[in-house]
Design a protein around this motif. Sequence first.
Motif, mmCIF file in Angstrom:
data_model
loop_
_atom_site.group_PDB
_atom_site.id
_atom_site.type_symbol
_atom_site.label_atom_id
_atom_site.label_comp_id
_atom_site.label_asym_id
_atom_site.label_seq_id
_atom_site.Cartn_x
_atom_site.Cartn_y
_atom_site.Cartn_z
ATOM 1 N N PHE A 50 -28.238 9.391 83.563
ATOM 2 C CA PHE A 50 -26.945 8.815 83.213
ATOM 3 C C PHE A 50 -26.780 8.705 81.704
ATOM 4 O O PHE A 50 -25.695 8.935 81.176
ATOM 5 N N ASN A 170 -27.136 3.850 90.019
ATOM 6 C CA ASN A 170 -26.153 4.770 89.443
ATOM 7 C C ASN A 170 -24.845 4.068 89.087
ATOM 8 O O ASN A 170 -24.362 4.195 87.952
ATOM 9 N N PRO A 278 -25.954 13.059 88.299
ATOM 10 C CA PRO A 278 -24.718 12.685 87.589
ATOM 11 C C PRO A 278 -23.991 13.890 86.990
ATOM 12 O O PRO A 278 -22.760 13.954 87.037
ATOM 13 N N SER A 296 -22.121 9.464 93.213
ATOM 14 C CA SER A 296 -23.501 9.949 93.290
ATOM 15 C C SER A 296 -24.389 9.018 94.115
ATOM 16 O O SER A 296 -25.513 9.390 94.474
#
Length: 438
Positions: A50, A170, A278, A296
């Motif tokens: 990320f 996430n 991602p 995700s």
Amino acid sequence: MTTPAAALSGAAAPPNEFVEQTYTKVFWRLVPFLMLCYVIAYLDRVNVGFAKLQMSQELQFSDTVYGFGAGLFFVGYFLFEVPSNVILDRVGARVWIARIMITWGIISGAFMFVNSATSFYIMRFLLGLAEAGFYPGVILYVTAWFPSHRRARVIAVFMSAIPVSGIFGNPLSGWIMDAFNGTYGLSGWQWMFLIEAIPAVLVGVAVFLYLDNRPADAAWLSPAEKAVIERDIAAERASKVESPHSITSVFRNGRIWFMSLIYFAFVTGQYGLTFWMPTIVKASGIQGNFNIGLVSAIPFLFAVLVMILLGRSADRMRERRWHLIVPALFGSVGFIVAASTGSTVVAVAALSVAAGGVLTCAPLFWSLPTAFLTGTGAAAGIALINSVGNLAGFASPYVIGTLRDSTGSTAAGMYALAGMLVVGAVCVFLTPKRLVNR
């Protein structure tokens, strides 16, 4: 002095109901806590995926630079894996796992100071050194509490921490990056590394206070409960065949190297998915870091269900090989479909199948080598398999990054991941059934 197991050996076997209650008690005492530890560990390991959404642009990292740096974690991991697990076997899981978590938490937080490709490479390498031994250490720890025919479910629940870290981590990572970006002059990715490192240090302290090294140390177990566990573990060790008994014999054991090849194939798919998820979701048309995090999380949610169901099925049927082969092949198909479609909905559905397949392979895999490894050879053997297999964690993101830079697409890399899962499935099929179905 008479041990609980010795006392029990001269008495009638305990009722099945008591045995089941004992293992249920152990499960709820240990497994959720170990799972929490792994959620934190895995989040700190892969949240760089990320960070890439902001960091690569801000620091001018190419996909090759990102992939190489992400993979360097596993070089450090490889170098210290076997020594770390041998140390754990000698000093006990309580002290060593606590040390691992506190160290990696400090290093993970220090990622906020990365300002160049070189510093990124150094920090990823150091994080690998710090975390080496955690995962195989827990696998070794579990073998002291659960016999092999109960282990697949335990490891599956423990390793469901991987998709759980994706489900919660996430969206959390995306939210932190959006909400804190620019606060006190720091970028969102810097805040993400700092905030997500804190739980590792706190839980590391909790490990030292909470875990017991072995059943004999557990004040929360009665003598009869300790005796049940010690009897089952002793019986399992006596029945194992072809187990190496020393560290040097581990490196000469062909079965261990074959297990390493299988694990390498499965880990290739696992980290290809987790490090690039991602980016893959963003390429499908989803905008905004928080939205990318939410979408995700869907494949990881599906993976949790598959992992737990197949783990229970493998233990109930006492069958290991086909419970690995089938999800590996489904994972391969998922990668191929996700790489070939232009539809966001189809891509997410295919990634869910891929995640369910590839993330299920890892916990079920460990029921293979732990079925024939024991003693000091088990500590070194598990660590060797994990360290060699996790070199795929270096190769996978780096190869995908290079292919993405050269082709402008992740399709070629995903086809490569699919091929590796097929290789792993074939190798599992070639593993002798008598060795692992226990």
